[in-house]
Enzyme design. Structure first.
Site, PDB file in Angstrom:
ATOM      1  N   GLY A 187      40.424  31.129  38.544  1.00  0.00           N
ATOM      2  CA  GLY A 187      41.432  32.194  39.541  1.00  0.00           C
ATOM      3  C   GLY A 187      41.075  31.566  40.754  1.00  0.00           C
ATOM      4  O   GLY A 187      41.394  30.478  41.379  1.00  0.00           O
ATOM      5  N   ASP A 188      40.679  32.630  41.724  1.00  0.00           N
ATOM      6  CA  ASP A 188      40.554  32.288  43.174  1.00  0.00           C
ATOM      7  C   ASP A 188      39.006  32.477  43.548  1.00  0.00           C
ATOM      8  O   ASP A 188      38.865  32.561  44.701  1.00  0.00           O
ATOM      9  CB  ASP A 188      41.325  33.452  44.116  1.00  0.00           C
ATOM     10  CG  ASP A 188      40.987  34.723  43.766  1.00  0.00           C
ATOM     11  OD1 ASP A 188      40.118  35.087  42.709  1.00  0.00           O
ATOM     12  OD2 ASP A 188      41.028  35.490  44.644  1.00  0.00           O
ATOM     13  N   GLU A 189      38.170  31.846  42.651  1.00  0.00           N
ATOM     14  CA  GLU A 189      36.683  32.003  42.845  1.00  0.00           C
ATOM     15  C   GLU A 189      36.298  30.361  42.956  1.00  0.00           C
ATOM     16  O   GLU A 189      36.522  29.704  42.151  1.00  0.00           O
ATOM     17  CB  GLU A 189      35.934  32.949  41.786  1.00  0.00           C
ATOM     18  CG  GLU A 189      36.597  34.232  41.722  1.00  0.00           C
ATOM     19  CD  GLU A 189      36.143  34.962  40.391  1.00  0.00           C
ATOM     20  OE1 GLU A 189      36.198  36.221  40.551  1.00  0.00           O
ATOM     21  OE2 GLU A 189      35.677  34.129  39.403  1.00  0.00           O
TER      22      GLU A 189
END
Length: 235
Positions: A187-189
């Protein structure tokens, strides 16, 4: 004839005329030739010995060789027989599989599994009882980077723009943290491992620098985006 073609020659005579020193001319790593001959002398048969070889046009191929010694009634070596196979394609596939298993497909960064393995190894290297250190040095710090409001970009601009933004963020993290371990968790991690930190002040400066680079505008498809990130830290 197959052997001759494998190394890019037109005939056996041409190959024999061109190669006067097999170890230096044919083997990319000359010591592998010496290792191969030592194994033949001690075992009389060597199976699946792999090495990189140099062809006539200087391209490099991977070779798998199985060779055995033929001796006379007195035990003296008469000649060698064997099978040589060009396994370059297989080696390339194996290398790609290894890469894919440890890297994120979108950004090219390490993936969660690879990062966790490196982190586990780093934890095992730590002494059970930390030695008393005169200064405030830190063995390593783990940073967990979570982009703020990334879902808004995906929902409003589409996943293609979202992926481009993630790729650009990965590029910035990788470029400005060359000496550190950088991974995409999904994801955005993202996750980073910073090692050998002199003190907390130095760590704070590095965090501010990372935040500064992430806050700089992103130009994607002629549109400007701004984003920030929340960073959690474990020492």
């Amino acid at each position: 004839p197959a052997f001759v073609r494998m190394f890019g020659y037109d005939s056996a005579e041409q190959l024999c005329a061109d190669i006067s020193n097999i170890e230096q001319q044919l083997f990319v790593e000359p010591q592998r030739r010496a290792e191969f001959m030592r194994l033949l002398e001690t075992q009389s048969e060597v199976q699946d010995f792999e090495y990189q070889a140099r062809c006539r046009d200087n391209t490099v191929i991977w070779v798998n060789e199985t060779t055995w010694t033929v001796r006379d009634s007195n035990g003296q070596v008469r000649y060698y027989e064997g099978i040589i196979e060009d396994v370059t394609q297989r080696k390339m596939i194996e290398e790609k599989l290894r890469y894919d298993a440890t890297h994120d497909q979108l950004t090219g960064l390490l993936n969660r599994s690879a990062f966790t393995s490196y982190l586990s190894e780093a934890l095992l290297r730590l002494p059970a009882v930390p030695a008393k250190i005169a200064d405030d040095s830190i063995e390593f710090a783990v940073l967990f980077v979570d982009l703020d409001r990334f879902k808004i970009v995906n929902d409003s601009m589409g996943h293609l723009i979202g992926d481009k933004l993630l790729t650009e963020i990965a590029h910035r993290l990788n470029y400005h943290c060359k000496e550190d371990l950088v991974a995409r968790f999904g994801g955005d991690e993202f996750a980073l491992m910073l090692e050998k930190i002199p003190n907390l002040f130095n760590l704070e400066q590095r965090l501010q620098t990372i935040q500064q680079y992430l806050r700089e505008p992103y130009i994607l498809r002629n549109q400007t985006f701004n984003t920030t990130a929340s960073i959690g830290i474990a020492l």
